[in-house]
Design a protein around this motif. Sequence first.
Motif, mmCIF file in Angstrom:
data_model
loop_
_atom_site.group_PDB
_atom_site.id
_atom_site.type_symbol
_atom_site.label_atom_id
_atom_site.label_comp_id
_atom_site.label_asym_id
_atom_site.label_seq_id
_atom_site.Cartn_x
_atom_site.Cartn_y
_atom_site.Cartn_z
ATOM 1 N N VAL A 151 -9.412 5.307 -60.446
ATOM 2 C CA VAL A 151 -8.653 5.159 -61.686
ATOM 3 C C VAL A 151 -8.578 6.462 -62.468
ATOM 4 C CG1 VAL A 151 -8.631 4.046 -63.946
ATOM 5 C CG2 VAL A 151 -9.108 2.706 -61.900
ATOM 6 N N LEU A 152 -9.697 7.166 -62.598
ATOM 7 C CA LEU A 152 -9.722 8.356 -63.451
ATOM 8 C C LEU A 152 -8.772 9.453 -62.981
ATOM 9 C CD1 LEU A 152 -13.478 8.662 -64.466
ATOM 10 C CD2 LEU A 152 -11.562 7.715 -65.749
ATOM 11 N N VAL A 201 -2.636 22.170 -66.943
ATOM 12 C CA VAL A 201 -4.060 22.128 -66.624
ATOM 13 C C VAL A 201 -4.858 21.556 -67.799
ATOM 14 C CG1 VAL A 201 -6.106 23.536 -66.148
ATOM 15 C CG2 VAL A 201 -3.953 24.009 -64.963
ATOM 16 N N VAL A 202 -4.550 22.020 -69.011
ATOM 17 C CA VAL A 202 -5.256 21.527 -70.199
ATOM 18 C C VAL A 202 -4.937 20.049 -70.431
ATOM 19 C CG1 VAL A 202 -5.519 21.777 -72.691
ATOM 20 C CG2 VAL A 202 -5.327 23.803 -71.255
ATOM 21 N N ALA A 203 -3.673 19.655 -70.230
ATOM 22 C CA ALA A 203 -3.282 18.248 -70.399
ATOM 23 C C ALA A 203 -4.035 17.353 -69.419
ATOM 24 C CB ALA A 203 -1.778 18.094 -70.199
ATOM 25 N N LEU A 204 -4.219 17.831 -68.197
ATOM 26 C CA LEU A 204 -4.943 17.046 -67.196
ATOM 27 C C LEU A 204 -6.396 16.873 -67.609
ATOM 28 C CD1 LEU A 204 -4.841 15.614 -64.492
ATOM 29 C CD2 LEU A 204 -5.353 17.798 -63.382
ATOM 30 N N GLY A 205 -7.007 17.943 -68.122
ATOM 31 C CA GLY A 205 -8.384 17.845 -68.588
ATOM 32 C C GLY A 205 -8.521 16.895 -69.762
ATOM 33 N N ALA A 206 -7.587 16.971 -70.699
ATOM 34 C CA ALA A 206 -7.629 16.087 -71.869
ATOM 35 C C ALA A 206 -7.442 14.630 -71.461
ATOM 36 C CB ALA A 206 -6.548 16.495 -72.872
ATOM 37 N N SER A 207 -6.522 14.379 -70.532
ATOM 38 C CA SER A 207 -6.256 13.015 -70.088
ATOM 39 C C SER A 207 -7.455 12.435 -69.345
ATOM 40 C CB SER A 207 -5.028 12.994 -69.175
ATOM 41 O OG SER A 207 -3.902 13.528 -69.839
ATOM 42 N N GLY A 208 -8.021 13.218 -68.441
ATOM 43 C CA GLY A 208 -9.193 12.755 -67.713
ATOM 44 C C GLY A 208 -10.357 12.483 -68.648
ATOM 45 N N GLY A 209 -10.525 13.345 -69.652
ATOM 46 C CA GLY A 209 -11.591 13.148 -70.629
ATOM 47 C C GLY A 209 -11.397 11.883 -71.434
ATOM 48 N N TRP A 237 -12.285 8.989 -69.213
ATOM 49 C CA TRP A 237 -13.714 8.987 -68.878
ATOM 50 C C TRP A 237 -14.544 8.450 -70.023
ATOM 51 C CZ3 TRP A 237 -18.221 11.263 -70.703
ATOM 52 C CH2 TRP A 237 -19.314 11.218 -69.843
ATOM 53 N N PHE A 238 -14.159 8.798 -71.241
ATOM 54 C CA PHE A 238 -14.916 8.360 -72.410
ATOM 55 C C PHE A 238 -14.740 6.871 -72.696
ATOM 56 C CE2 PHE A 238 -15.940 12.664 -73.669
ATOM 57 C CZ PHE A 238 -17.113 12.496 -74.388
ATOM 58 N N VAL A 239 -13.675 6.265 -72.149
ATOM 59 C CA VAL A 239 -13.454 4.838 -72.377
ATOM 60 C C VAL A 239 -14.553 4.045 -71.669
ATOM 61 C CG1 VAL A 239 -11.941 2.875 -71.972
ATOM 62 C CG2 VAL A 239 -10.972 5.065 -72.634
#
Length: 251
Positions: free
Chosen positions: A110-111, A151-159, A162-164
């Motif tokens: 999912v992540l 790249v930054v958008a991908l990191g923000a989205s994954g974060g 992940w925090f959910v």
Amino acid sequence: MVEHFAQGVWTPLVACAVSVLGAFLGLRYASRALSSSGRTRAAWTALGGLSLGGAAVWSMHFIAMLGFRVPGTPIRYDPLLTAASAAVPVVVMTGALAVVVARRWRRLVVLPVGGVLVATAMLTMHYMGMASMRMDAAMAHEPLFVAGAAVVALGASGGALWFVGKRWTLSATLLGAGLLGCAVSAMHYIAMAGVRVEAAGAPGHAASGGVPALAFLTPMVIGPGAFLVLGTLLLLVLPDERPVTGEAAVP
């Protein structure tokens, strides 16, 4: 030549603050969805998608764009395309949250998949917002900065995903919201650093159609501000249905 901070430091500061607050509420809504079921879960999930996709991403973009100026070239916005750019991150983020909250698939699947979809939605929203601009000038985006923003958008989205459900404490949620909000802001300004504009018409001439940029000031500031205040009150008033297991529940 373009200006990204024509209104001073207040524009990026307010934009980043709205993004952080939107991320915080979105994460708290998602945690409430995890401890709920049925229509209640659906409602919390929808609020989470609205907060993350609407306030943290879309509102941040247009508040930041109040500081964007092309000297001698008035800027207007297409209302329909601007509204469409809001629907993209809200719908995709809500769907991603629904999948994560449902816990029907492994997080290892999912992540990354959800992160790519949400990052794509964030970038689509950004460039739809840019495409909604109406001015008598030609605009181009340098590929290197587009890649950096991706790249930054991908990191923000994954974060965000992940925090959910990964961290329940208030301090951890604040940390996650701060990281996410700053990442969304960084994505925006990295993308904007690659914008190149060449004026085509006479100085002071604006392209026909659209709404003047400053006309967005009231809805972009008061609207998200009201949503964030009401959203905070909603978390404080409604009880958390998650069972307490050794750690006090927080709103």
